[in-house]
Scaffold this motif. Structure first.
Motif, PDB file in Angstrom:
ATOM      1  N   ALA A  16       0.815  -1.264   0.030  1.00 13.16           N
ATOM      2  CA  ALA A  16      -0.010  -0.156  -0.076  1.00 13.16           C
ATOM      3  C   ALA A  16       0.840   1.219  -0.219  1.00 13.16           C
ATOM      4  O   ALA A  16       0.638   2.275  -0.719  1.00 13.16           O
ATOM      5  N   VAL A  17       1.775   1.276   0.868  1.00 14.30           N
ATOM      6  CA  VAL A  17       2.677   2.316   0.782  1.00 14.30           C
ATOM      7  C   VAL A  17       3.568   2.579  -0.429  1.00 14.30           C
ATOM      8  O   VAL A  17       3.597   3.756  -0.891  1.00 14.30           O
ATOM      9  N   ARG A  18       4.034   1.394  -0.978  1.00 20.19           N
ATOM     10  CA  ARG A  18       4.747   1.735  -2.226  1.00 20.19           C
ATOM     11  C   ARG A  18       3.877   2.096  -3.301  1.00 20.19           C
ATOM     12  O   ARG A  18       3.994   3.226  -3.970  1.00 20.19           O
ATOM     13  N   LEU A  19       2.647   1.607  -3.286  1.00 13.84           N
ATOM     14  CA  LEU A  19       1.799   2.215  -4.444  1.00 13.84           C
ATOM     15  C   LEU A  19       1.117   3.571  -4.223  1.00 13.84           C
ATOM     16  O   LEU A  19       0.985   4.333  -5.220  1.00 13.84           O
ATOM     17  N   LEU A  20       1.139   4.005  -2.869  1.00 14.43           N
ATOM     18  CA  LEU A  20       0.694   5.232  -2.473  1.00 14.43           C
ATOM     19  C   LEU A  20       1.815   6.216  -3.071  1.00 14.43           C
ATOM     20  O   LEU A  20       1.608   7.353  -3.752  1.00 14.43           O
ATOM     21  N   PHE A  21       3.027   6.099  -2.868  1.00  9.40           N
ATOM     22  CA  PHE A  21       4.151   6.837  -3.393  1.00  9.40           C
ATOM     23  C   PHE A  21       4.343   6.808  -4.733  1.00  9.40           C
ATOM     24  O   PHE A  21       4.563   7.873  -5.544  1.00  9.40           O
ATOM     25  N   LEU A 121      -6.910  -1.362   0.699  1.00  7.03           N
ATOM     26  CA  LEU A 121      -6.421  -0.660   1.931  1.00  7.03           C
ATOM     27  C   LEU A 121      -6.628   0.647   1.643  1.00  7.03           C
ATOM     28  O   LEU A 121      -6.991   1.642   2.415  1.00  7.03           O
ATOM     29  N   LEU A 122      -6.120   1.130   0.588  1.00  7.51           N
ATOM     30  CA  LEU A 122      -5.709   2.715   0.116  1.00  7.51           C
ATOM     31  C   LEU A 122      -7.261   3.199   0.008  1.00  7.51           C
ATOM     32  O   LEU A 122      -7.670   4.209   0.374  1.00  7.51           O
ATOM     33  N   PHE A 123      -8.006   2.448  -0.841  1.00  8.55           N
ATOM     34  CA  PHE A 123      -9.273   2.834  -1.349  1.00  8.55           C
ATOM     35  C   PHE A 123     -10.143   3.104   0.345  1.00  8.55           C
ATOM     36  O   PHE A 123     -11.109   3.874   0.298  1.00  8.55           O
ATOM     37  N   ALA A 124     -10.147   2.140   0.993  1.00  8.69           N
ATOM     38  CA  ALA A 124     -10.967   1.989   2.270  1.00  8.69           C
ATOM     39  C   ALA A 124     -10.696   3.266   3.072  1.00  8.69           C
ATOM     40  O   ALA A 124     -11.464   3.851   3.853  1.00  8.69           O
ATOM     41  N   HIS A 125      -9.527   3.861   2.911  1.00  7.29           N
ATOM     42  CA  HIS A 125      -9.201   4.928   3.766  1.00  7.29           C
ATOM     43  C   HIS A 125      -9.508   6.337   2.842  1.00  7.29           C
ATOM     44  O   HIS A 125      -8.931   7.266   3.400  1.00  7.29           O
ATOM     45  N   ASN A 126     -10.014   5.866   1.790  1.00  5.75           N
ATOM     46  CA  ASN A 126     -10.266   7.152   0.968  1.00  5.75           C
ATOM     47  C   ASN A 126      -8.937   7.872   0.764  1.00  5.75           C
ATOM     48  O   ASN A 126      -8.977   9.002   0.634  1.00  5.75           O
ATOM     49  N   LEU A 127      -7.870   7.289   0.290  1.00  3.07           N
ATOM     50  CA  LEU A 127      -6.548   7.675  -0.055  1.00  3.07           C
ATOM     51  C   LEU A 127      -6.593   7.747  -1.629  1.00  3.07           C
ATOM     52  O   LEU A 127      -5.993   8.696  -2.240  1.00  3.07           O
ATOM     53  N   ILE A 128      -7.293   6.822  -1.974  1.00  7.93           N
ATOM     54  CA  ILE A 128      -7.378   6.765  -3.530  1.00  7.93           C
ATOM     55  C   ILE A 128      -8.623   6.602  -3.852  1.00  7.93           C
ATOM     56  O   ILE A 128      -9.508   6.200  -3.526  1.00  7.93           O
ATOM     57  N   ALA A 129      -8.902   6.794  -5.433  1.00  3.46           N
ATOM     58  CA  ALA A 129     -10.215   6.236  -5.943  1.00  3.46           C
ATOM     59  C   ALA A 129      -9.722   5.453  -7.239  1.00  3.46           C
ATOM     60  O   ALA A 129      -8.858   5.660  -7.980  1.00  3.46           O
ATOM     61  N   VAL A 130     -10.558   4.591  -7.449  1.00  2.00           N
ATOM     62  CA  VAL A 130     -10.273   3.694  -8.633  1.00  2.00           C
ATOM     63  C   VAL A 130     -11.534   3.747  -9.602  1.00  2.00           C
ATOM     64  O   VAL A 130     -12.701   3.530  -9.173  1.00  2.00           O
ATOM     65  N   GLU A 131     -11.230   4.268 -10.868  1.00  2.17           N
ATOM     66  CA  GLU A 131     -12.271   4.279 -11.865  1.00  2.17           C
ATOM     67  C   GLU A 131     -12.151   3.473 -13.048  1.00  2.17           C
ATOM     68  O   GLU A 131     -11.205   3.330 -13.608  1.00  2.17           O
ATOM     69  N   LYS A 139     -17.997  -4.564 -19.843  1.00  4.98           N
ATOM     70  CA  LYS A 139     -16.459  -4.071 -20.566  1.00  4.98           C
ATOM     71  C   LYS A 139     -15.997  -2.824 -19.994  1.00  4.98           C
ATOM     72  O   LYS A 139     -16.265  -1.636 -20.160  1.00  4.98           O
ATOM     73  N   VAL A 140     -14.927  -3.463 -19.436  1.00  5.83           N
ATOM     74  CA  VAL A 140     -13.932  -2.342 -18.744  1.00  5.83           C
ATOM     75  C   VAL A 140     -12.758  -2.098 -19.587  1.00  5.83           C
ATOM     76  O   VAL A 140     -11.900  -3.058 -20.047  1.00  5.83           O
ATOM     77  N   GLU A 141     -12.497  -1.000 -20.156  1.00  9.29           N
ATOM     78  CA  GLU A 141     -11.341  -0.790 -21.244  1.00  9.29           C
ATOM     79  C   GLU A 141      -9.990  -0.481 -20.545  1.00  9.29           C
ATOM     80  O   GLU A 141      -8.922  -0.996 -20.621  1.00  9.29           O
ATOM     81  N   ARG A 142     -10.209   0.164 -19.353  1.00 12.24           N
ATOM     82  CA  ARG A 142      -8.945   0.448 -18.558  1.00 12.24           C
ATOM     83  C   ARG A 142      -9.555   0.961 -17.251  1.00 12.24           C
ATOM     84  O   ARG A 142     -10.651   1.095 -16.848  1.00 12.24           O
ATOM     85  N   TRP A 143      -8.428   0.738 -16.479  1.00 11.22           N
ATOM     86  CA  TRP A 143      -8.641   1.163 -14.923  1.00 11.22           C
ATOM     87  C   TRP A 143      -7.895   2.385 -14.635  1.00 11.22           C
ATOM     88  O   TRP A 143      -6.621   2.338 -14.806  1.00 11.22           O
ATOM     89  N   ASP A 144      -8.292   3.393 -14.018  1.00 10.43           N
ATOM     90  CA  ASP A 144      -7.449   4.506 -13.523  1.00 10.43           C
ATOM     91  C   ASP A 144      -7.557   4.709 -12.227  1.00 10.43           C
ATOM     92  O   ASP A 144      -8.330   4.599 -11.617  1.00 10.43           O
ATOM     93  N   TYR A 145      -6.164   5.067 -11.816  1.00 11.75           N
ATOM     94  CA  TYR A 145      -6.063   5.334 -10.335  1.00 11.75           C
ATOM     95  C   TYR A 145      -5.850   6.551  -9.918  1.00 11.75           C
ATOM     96  O   TYR A 145      -4.756   7.253 -10.486  1.00 11.75           O
ATOM     97  N   TYR A 146      -6.593   7.159  -8.929  1.00  9.36           N
ATOM     98  CA  TYR A 146      -6.483   8.495  -8.642  1.00  9.36           C
ATOM     99  C   TYR A 146      -6.051   8.589  -7.241  1.00  9.36           C
ATOM    100  O   TYR A 146      -6.441   8.101  -6.365  1.00  9.36           O
TER     101      TYR A 146
END
Lengths: 229, 649
Positions: A16-21, A121-131, A139-146
């Motif tokens: 989680a920390v690594r992805l956050l950075f 884990l990041l999502f649950a704490h409202n640190l990121i959003a995934v769309e 049909k999901v073309e792509r996942w974007d990580y905010y």
């Protein structure tokens, strides 16, 4: 922390920390684009899981990262060759390549690891959003990580108060300097082409290419490189 | 050691023993003392056969004889000479008969004695080959013979032994043509005087002959006979030494000649050989300057041993290096692993601390807001998503601390192991250097081994030294100055000494003989004879009518008288002085053939008769054609006289 059949696995919070950075350092700014429906509080974005996985691969495989730095020094694309060489030297110094390596499984079209738990884990704490982009769920073309504001705040806090975790931030900065804002497919091609030979065998991906890159650096700088302690 | 050997040794300047040995080796006999004379006497001659051709009829003749003068008289060509010749033939063993006469005579028997030991010679000529026997002594010891050569050999051996005669060695020079290539001293050959030659002393024939004694004047035969009859002491010694010396000198000359031819035949000169040897010695010296084969082999062995030792030690070092490297690697692996674990522990701990302080806002799976989740009402300490209770007490950091401490220990151990590994690597590297050096040393030592050529050059030196020595010896032989060898000196000394002694002994004897010849010749009819001088080497000087002449220059009639006189004189003087060795038998053929006056022959015969009476043991058998004179002078019982025109047998 998890170890399965001798393969090192980071703990979920480390993931989680690594992805956050990665998101904090490598995400593209998205605050100004008013036309797009952005998640609330989004400050940066990484578009596509391929790019996220590719960036993560470089962060957790310092020898490959150093090798790409040397590629850029040699092909002239490095903006500051001197610092690039210094960065490469630091990446290859001592036991660092082994201690900061978290091998990835070679999957279909490149290095891959399931990131759902860490992202959750990041999502649950409202640190990121995934769309999902496209027509989910069919049909999901792509996942974007905010990265959200809280995420940026936590990254800043960790950067300031957790020296043990600081290297993720520094490493993510190098990864960004190497990767730029290139797409996941582009990065995957670079990594795949370069690592193709070394990864024909699964075990090879574990031991990495440290010695080869050290020799390459020594050739370029004319100085011995290695676990000189 | 005899007085003679001592004298020779003194002359030659060597020891008596050496001189004696050399003289013995060359067969030089001492003859200072002569054996006593022996007496040969014919007792009976008998032969049978059959005449063929013009004359025919059976032959059966026999004649008993004894000491004193005997005579057979008949017309010429009526067989009187044949009787003398048959006697001579049987005593001699060698044929001198006319072919037709011999053909007529089939069996001959001669009874005779030597010093009263009887012997009988019997010959049968009827077969393809002559056969016969010699029967000796009262024991009638019989020696058979077949063929002329064996007959001659049997009679020769018997007579030489019984008459105490020695084979005389002499030297006859080759003629000039043969000796052309060595004018200095012509080569020649040894001739031996034996019974067939000696036997001429028994016969005196009135044939054309220049020789005082014997068949011819050449070859020293006459000389030998003369010395034999007179019995001069030391003549045998002198002749032996002279012959041996000639033989020795000839062999020396031959050797020198061969050596010279040898030298010419060989291509390489002494100088060439010397140069070759000098070069070979130089090469050998160069080879010598290097280490000896033993030393070089030693060095190679040592170098090889060192290499083997280093190699063995190197293997140990390499193994040690592998072990230390493996230990180092294992330590490093553990260290890296522990460092990674420590990082994971710390990062997780820190990250958990931060995340624990956060409050989840939604379900990570469905994004449902926390307010609407089942555990929303739980206390702040509980997880609002899953409702789990917070961990009790503070987070235990001891595991991380322990791990950190362990890592420090590991790091030190790893450093040590690393140093050990580096040292092991250095040791191996050093060892490799040493091995390389040792290998180089070995190959250097092997290179230093004397090559095969070094050995060959030594062999070449040895070969050239041998060739040079041989060559020098050849040159010495070829260029040898006429320095006398010890042997030559001894033989020369022996010849001189013997000659001296011969002369001393012969001077008186020859004087006596000469006087006796003179007296007897005058008695035999040479009234004008004044002086006779017989020389030791043969020539007879004659002084008659106040002029000097020699035997060869007087008339045939005078020669016959002188010959008879000489034979008788030698015989008589030898007998009176006790040194002569004539056997006392004389066969005088045609004593009057040269005479034209009967009185002269009568005088000869009467003188012979009285000489025979004066000389004990003398037997003279004469043959003459002067029947009247014979019958007048010779008693009838001592005379065989054939009627005019009739054959004796």
């Amino acid at each position: 922390m998890a170890e399965q059949e001798g393969v090192r696995r980071a703990s979920r919070v480390q993931d989680a920390v690594r992805l956050l950075f990665v998101l904090d350092r490598c995400g593209a700014s998205c605050g100004t684009d008013e036309d797009q429906a952005l998640p609330q509080g989004a400050v940066g974005v990484i578009r596509g899981q391929k790019r996220l996985q590719a960036l993560d691969f470089w962060l957790r495989n310092p020898d490959y990262l150093a090798d790409e730095l040397l590629n850029q020094v040699e092909n002239g694309s490095a903006p500051d060759p001197e610092s690039a060489l210094t960065q490469a030297r630091d990446l290859l110094d001592g036991d660092e390549p082994d201690v900061s390596r978290y091998p990835m499984v070679r999957w279909r079209f490149g290095a891959w690891e399931p990131l759902d738990d860490a992202l959750a884990l990041l999502f649950a704490h409202n640190l990121i959003a995934v769309e999902a982009v496209g027509e989910p769920p069919a049909k999901v073309e792509r996942w974007d990580y905010y990265l959200l504001t809280a995420g940026r705040d936590l990254a800043a806090e960790l950067r300031a108060d957790a020296p043990d975790l600081a290297w993720y931030d520094e490493r993510a900065a190098i990864v960004l300097s190497v990767a730029g804002q290139r797409s996941g497919s582009q990065l995957k091609e670079i990594q795949y082409g370069q690592a193709e030979y070394e990864r024909t065998v699964w075990k090879a991906s574990i031991s990495g290419i440290t010695e080869r890159v050290r020799e390459r650096l020594a050739r370029i700088t004319g100085q011995p490189v290695g676990a000189s302690e | 050691m005899s007085d003679f050997v001592q004298a020779v040794a003194r002359k030659a300047g060597i020891s008596d023993e050496q001189a004696g040995e050399i003289l013995a080796r060359h067969g030089v006999r001492e003859s200072g003392i002569l054996p006593k004379p022996h007496r040969l006497l014919v007792r009976r001659i008998a032969f049978t056969g059959e005449k063929t051709g013009k004359s025919t009829g059976a032959v059966d003749f026999s004649w008993d004889l004894g000491p004193g003068l005997w005579c057979v008289t008949a017309d010429n060509l009526r067989g009187k000479s044949t009787i003398l010749e048959i006697i001579w033939w049987l005593l001699r063993g060698s044929d001198a008969l006319q072919a037709d006469v011999r053909h007529w005579i089939h069996q001959i028997s001669l009874d005779a004695e030597v010093d009263e030991e009887p012997f009988t010679v019997y010959v049968d000529t009827t077969g393809d080959q002559l056969t016969g026997t010699l029967t000796v002594g009262t024991q009638r010891h019989i020696t058979p013979f077949t063929g002329e050569p064996e007959f001659s050999s049997v009679m020769g051996a018997f007579m030489m032994d019984r008459l105490g005669l020695e084979f005389l060695r002499g030297w006859r020079k080759d003629n000039a043509a043969q000796a052309e290539n060595d004018a200095e001293s012509p080569d020649g050959q040894v001739i031996v005087t034996s019974w067939p030659a000696f036997s001429h002393a028994l016969l005196c024939r009135n044939r054309e002959n220049d020789a005082l004694l014997g068949e011819t004047s050449g070859g020293g035969t006459m000389q030998s006979l003369l010395q034999m009859f007179v019995g001069l002491p030391w003549t045998t010694t002198r002749r032996d030494a002279g012959a041996a010396l000639n033989l020795l000198q000839q062999s020396t000359r031959g050797e020198r000649r061969r050596a010279q031819q040898d030298l010419q035949a060989r291509g390489a000169s002494l100088e060439q050989l010397e140069n070759q040897l000098a070069r070979a010695r130089e090469s050998a010296a160069q080879a010598e300057a290097g280490p000896s084969l033993e030393a070089a082999a030693d060095a190679v062995e040592q170098a090889a041993a060192r290499l083997a030792e280093l190699t063995a030690r190197h293997a140990d070092l390499v193994q040690e290096m592998h072990q230390t490297q493996q230990a180092e690697e294992e330590l490093h692996e553990t260290l890296v692993l522990d460092q990674a674990r420590l990082r994971d522990l710390r990062e997780t701990s820190v990250a958990q601390r931060f995340f624990g302080a956060l409050k989840p806002t939604c379900c990570p799976r469905c994004s449902t807001s926390l307010d609407q989740l089942p555990h929303a009402e739980l206390s702040e300490q509980h997880c609002r998503i899953c409702g789990s209770e917070p961990p009790e007490g503070p987070v235990d950091s001891s595991a991380a601390d322990d791990l950190a401490a362990s890592i420090e220990t590991l790091k030190q151990a790893h450093q040590k192991a690393k140093k050990a590994a580096q040292q092991a690597v250095s040791a191996v590297t050093a060892s490799e250097t040493k091995i390389t050096e040792a290998r180089t040393a070995l190959s250097v030592a092997q290179t230093a081994m004397p090559a095969e050529s070094a050995l060959r050059v030594h062999l070449e030196v040895a070969r050239l030294e041998g060739a040079l020595e041989e060559r020098r010896a050849a040159e010495r032989r070829a260029q040898q100055p006429r320095a006398k060898s010890t042997e030559e000196a001894v033989l020369e000394a022996a010849a001189k000494e013997a000659d001296k002694r011969t002369k001393a002994a012969s001077a008186a004897l020859l004087g006596e003989v000469s006087a006796e010849i003179c007296r007897l010749a005058i008695r035999l009819g040479m009234k004008e004879l004044q002086q006779i001088k017989l020389q030791a080497n043969g020539p007879l000087n004659v002084t008659k009518g106040d002029s000097r002449t020699t035997f060869t220059a007087v008339t045939p009639g005078e020669q016959l008288r002188l010959r008879i006189a000489t034979l008788l004189a030698l015989l008589r003087v030898g007998q009176s002085s006790g040194v002569g060795r004539h056997p006392g038998l004389l066969l005088l053929d045609s004593a009057g053939a040269q005479e034209t006056i009967d009185v002269d022959l009568a005088e000869v015969l009467s003188q012979l008769k009285s000489i025979c009476e004066e000389t004990p043991g003398l037997q003279v058998i004469t043959a003459t054609a002067k029947r009247d004179v014979a019958t007048h002078v010779i008693p009838a019982d001592r005379l065989i006289a054939a009627a005019p025109g009739e054959p004796v047998w």
